[in-house]
Design an enzyme around this catalytic site. Structure first.
Site, PDB file in Angstrom:
ATOM      1  CD  GLN A   1      -3.058   0.718   2.138  1.00 47.38           C
ATOM      2  OE1 GLN A   1      -2.697  -0.560   3.277  1.00 47.38           O
ATOM      3  NE2 GLN A   1      -4.329   1.230   2.048  1.00 47.38           N
TER       4      GLN A   1
ATOM      5  N   GLY B   1      -4.100   4.240  10.216  1.00 47.81           N
ATOM      6  CA  GLY B   1      -4.523   4.211   8.912  1.00 47.81           C
ATOM      7  C   GLY B   1      -2.934   4.548   7.756  1.00 47.81           C
TER       8      GLY B   1
ATOM      9  CD  GLU C   1      -6.892   8.453   2.074  1.00 48.76           C
ATOM     10  OE1 GLU C   1      -7.362   8.582   1.008  1.00 48.76           O
ATOM     11  OE2 GLU C   1      -7.449   7.242   2.202  1.00 48.76           O
TER      12      GLU C   1
END
Ligand code: FES
Ligand code: FES
Lengths: 710, 205
Positions: free
Chosen positions: A610, A674, A677
């Site tokens: 990612q 997270g 982004e």
């Protein structure tokens, strides 16, 4: 027994399906009586349809229906009623108004894709044209403060304090429109059952929000809508909402009483499913001669649509990333005759960080200071915007690790002086932050007689490997091997989960999986009369002893008050080494190091991917991507993957992802923050700053194509 | 359809059929055909005439097909043969998602009309593994996490297998260059390169 644990590197649980072609995406189900829908685009940019001739198309072989505003059955949710205004956004085939070029004017349904495509070419329309505005830069005088309440002016201390600082930078940074362009085309297959239930296979980041959108459109009970979206071929924000053409597919299915599959063309993907809008960001930043920030002013103008407002959330990052006593920000939007934008990976923050981090770099050179030293000098030990302590922040460690890995000591502080043959060498840093969110989610668990476990939640996987992470979390808590665990998602009949967005899936759904596993263990301990926290559990044996075929339970999970007491963010520092050819301006990204403080990392393998993917997205943003409109016609001229350049393999070097990997004890039981982004935020400025370091050319307008470097 | 000399697009095929039917009806066209045209049955008839026979071997299976000449190999695979492992990302030869092997060469199946592949052996991602046993490239993609969403993956793998056969996997740079026809928007490129290098050094048969 092998125990898989959080922090391991587990290969994707659906990897086999993906490498064998067995993974079925939304347009790939064999459905009896399937028909094919093809959209016909408007050829004007503003005005009304005065006539539309569908006769030739209707007579073409295999055509079953041609739907236009003239014959479409009304979508109930599009009609205003007394109680509430009609839903926002474009209402396809509801009236004859055209708001942007290539807005669909008809939907042709035929028995094969080829026949629908051919028939679509036979539709003829005439229009009453009105003047239109598509040129962002020429229309900034028409900018306005966004209507939505979330984008108010912000002032801390004194506004425009930077102006009185001894050293200051005052510049504008420009970004073009950037298109999500997931590899899978947006596709929706819809059919109505005889009992009035609606089934939809669609590319969705949130099956529950899609379910609500379809229910609202057709004014039917939410429970009568079934959304399936198990495999999603990328989205990056383009499937956060339900688009009008998805509703149109269901509308057509209803009119025809047959299943309809509507696939956008790649060209339509450039106008109908959002994009990162063009922005002009005006930055003012000032400091004392020793580098102490005096003030930051950040104003963002972003492109919006005349028929629906969208604000790119660019300026927020300037309020809290550095400890400036004074800061003020302002949003403005410029409504144009274009399709409405949408959040795109690192929405707003990626845009804003480009301006802030480049301005900071410019300030560092003006101060004759190392860019990392300048950042350290203005390190925010608490959130200056919310006046709260951080739940955790290891950005200093990010600077340190990244600098070591990229070889920061080799960076010349004088731009344009580091040369290897014909190539100029430069180093740059760009930082970012993104909120660590946690939303309400539910998970269901079923323990079976053989000791295997099935968990379900209506979350999505647009690529990060949601199922794999969830399996690893469950394996960790239940202390069993990952192979014994399956995880189901992408189905609206499963327990409710939030839309996959805002980097919050692991924190939200992962917490629910955590909680449901703990609840299962408690239940088993109660059954066997063991203490609640007993960890010695032989699952199959307990079921056998208790004479139970299985045990199941559902658990909800949500955030605590901690979010009121702490400011929660993931932080990143991206480091880049570039080579720029001294004569031709050709560039090569030689090395990228992405260091991220995202709390605990659940699956090292997929998390690294990612991070790498985000960096690739950032390279596209910085170097290649730009949607171009011909303002004479208001039409996009590069709406395809040959003319709109996303990065290809040859553009991308090895990218190193480094995780600080320290759990945040305030965010959620897993300690995650997270990464979706944050992996992209800060990449573009790191590259632009490296290009300056290499060449002495400060490019403030993306993309940094070679022509700008010669 | 190309415009005629007036610049007006040609009439539909039905109009053409009708005209030709009337012109020839008196001479030798059976009444049934004229009736068919008048009663709009001609489209069904026409669609039969318009189809061409096609012989393909797909994943080792010999197929006798009847396809419209305008159908691409990609749409034939996905929509008619239900081989949806081959993906459509652009339909314009710009992304590589539709890569398959035709007689062992990698091609963009969206750029290849099905009928032009007469007699060829087509291999799709579904035909790469031997039963349950994955092809080494498939194993390597899983091991190196050479994908995220997985949508470009079948195309990447088909390209990668051909790449090694072509002798274009000599170095990291060469792999990156010769894999650049396959876009991965999830950005798995470095992992894809690592997967290919492992298969290359492990010796792919
Ligand atoms: S679908 Fe064939 S190259 Fe994109
Ligand atoms: S894995 Fe998503 S496009 Fe390549």
């Amino acid at each position: 027994m092998k125990k898989d644990a959080i922090g391991d590197s587990l290969s994707r649980v659906d990897g086999r399906l993906k490498v064998t072609g067995g993974a079925k995406y939304s347009g790939e189900f064999k459905i009896t009586g399937l028909t094919y829908g093809v959209l016909v685009p408007a050829t004007i940019t503003n005005g009304t349809i005065t006539s539309i001739d569908t006769k030739a198309a209707e007579r073409a072989p295999g055509v079953l229906k041609v739907i236009t505003y003239l014959n479409a059955t009304k979508v109930p949710g599009y009609q205003p009623d007394e109680s509430k205004p009609a839903s926002k956004g474009l209402k396809l085939f509801n009236d004859n108004k055209i708001h942007f070029n290539q807005q669909p004017i008809a939907l042709v349904i035929a028995d094969t894709f080829e026949r629908a495509t051919y028939a679509a070419s036979l539709i003829k329309a005439t229009y009453q044209k009105e003047p239109f505005k598509t040129n962002f830069h020429q229309n900034i005088d028409n900018s306005m403060v966004p209507q939505g309440g979330n984008y108010k002016d912000y002032i801390r201390g004194e506004a425009d304090a930077y102006k009185n600082a001894p050293v200051k930078i005052e510049q504008a940074y420009l970004l073009p429109s950037e298109i999500h362009n997931p590899m899978e085309l947006h596709v929706t297959t819809a059919f109505w059952n005889t009992d009035g239930k609606l089934t939809v296979f669609t590319k969705s980041q949130g099956v529950i929000s899609s379910q609500k959108a379809f229910a609202n459109a057709f004014k039917i009970e939410q429970s009568t809508v079934q959304i399936n979206s198990r495999f999603v071929g990328g989205a990056f924000g383009s499937s956060l909402r339900t688009w009008p053409h998805e509703i149109a597919a269901a509308q057509a299915a209803k009119m025809l009483n047959r299943p309809v599959k509507l696939t956008l063309t790649r060209e339509q993907m450039f106008t109908l499913v959002g994009y990162r809008p063009q922005t002009i960001q005006k930055m003012g930043i000032g400091a004392t001669p020793d580098g102490q920030l005096v003030g930051i002013t950040h104003e963002s103008l972003s492109q919006s649509a005349v028929y629906e407002e969208f604000t790119e959330r660019s300026v927020n990052v300037s309020r809290f990333l550095y400890a400036s006593p004074n800061a003020n920000t302002r949003y403005k939007v410029v409504p144009l005759h274009v399709g409405v934008p949408a959040p795109m990976r690192g929405p707003g923050e990626a845009t804003g960080a480009f301006a802030l981090e480049c301005a900071l770099d410019e300030l560092a050179y003006a101060l004759n200071m190392d860019p990392i030293a300048l950042r350290l000098k203005n390190y925010a030990d608490a959130d200056p915007e919310k006046n709260l302590p951080w739940s955790s922040k290891y950005l200093k460690e990010c600077y340190q690790k990244g600098a070591d890995k990229i070889g920061w000591e080799k960076r010349s502080s004088k731009p344009g002086t580091n040369r290897e043959g014909d190539w100029l060498v430069g180093y740059g840093i760009g930082c970012g932050a993104f909120g660590a969110y946690r939303n309400k989610a539910q998970a269901y668990i079923k323990l079976l007689a053989d000791g295997s476990v099935n968990i379900k939640s209506a979350t999505s996987d647009i690529g990060p490997g949601t199922g794999t992470s969830m399996v690893l979390i469950a394996a960790d808590i239940l202390k069993i091997s990952a192979e014994k665990i399956t995880f189901d998602l992408g189905d609206s009949s499963l327990p409710e989960a939030p839309t996959q967005g805002g980097s919050a899936t692991v924190s939200s759904v992962g917490s629910a999986v955590h909680d449901v596993c703990i609840a299962l263990k408690k239940k088993l301990n109660t059954l066997t009369g063991k203490p609640e926290n007993n960890e010695d559990l032989d699952y199959a044996k307990i079921l056998k002893q208790q004479n139970l075929p299985f045990i199941e339970l559902t658990q909800g999970s949500e955030g605590t008050d901690e979010a009121k007491n702490y400011s929660m963010y993931s932080f990143s520092a991206h480091f880049v080494q570039v080579h720029v050819h001294a004569l031709t301006g050709a560039w090569r990204i030689k090395k990228v190091v992405a260091v991220v403080d995202a709390g605990k990392i659940v699956n090292n393998k997929t998390a690294s991917s990612q991070m790498i993917g985000g960096a690739v997205g950032g390279i596209g943003m910085a170097m290649t991507e730009e949607a171009i409109i011909d303002d004479r016609f208001g039409r996009l001229v590069n709406g395809n993957l040959a003319d709109y350049h996303v990065p290809v393999n040859a553009d991308i070097p090895q990218i190193e992802a480094i995780f600080i990997n320290k759990p945040d004890m305030h965010t959620n039981p897993l300690g995650t923050k997270g990464i979706g982004e944050i992996s992209l935020i800060g990449v573009a400025p790191a590259i632009a700053n490296a290009v300056y370091n290499a060449t002495g050319k400060r490019i403030r307008e993306l993309p940094i194509t070679p022509d700008k470097l010669i | 359809m190309p415009p005629d000399s007036d610049g007006v697009p040609n009439k539909t095929r039905r109009d053409f059929l009708k005209k030709s039917s009337f012109l020839t009806a008196a001479a030798f066209v059976p009444v049934t055909v004229v009736n068919a045209a008048v009663n709009q049955w001609d489209e069904k008839l026409a669609s039969v005439f318009e189809k061409t026979s096609l012989h393909l071997e797909v994943n080792g299976l010999a197929l006798n097909l009847s396809v419209e000449p305008r159908t691409t190999l990609l749409d034939l695979l996905r929509e008619q043969l239900n081989l949806t492992g081959t993906k459509k990302g652009c339909d314009r030869g710009q992304c590589g998602a539709c890569t398959v092997h035709a007689d062992g060469m990698r091609i963009n199946s969206c750029l290849s009309l099905a009928v032009t592949n007469e007699g060829k052996k087509i291999t799709t991602i579904e035909g790469l593994s031997k039963g349950q046993e994955l092809h080494p490239m498939q194993e390597a993609f899983i091991k190196h996490d050479g994908f995220q969403c997985g949508y470009c993956t079948p195309g990447q793998i088909m390209s990668a297998v051909a790449l090694i056969k072509e002798g274009h996997a000599g170095s990291e740079m060469e792999i990156r260059e010769y894999m650049s026809g396959n876009i991965c928007r999830c950005g798995a490129y470095p992992n894809i390169v690592n997967a290919i290098q492992e298969v290359k050094t492990g010796g792919l048969s």
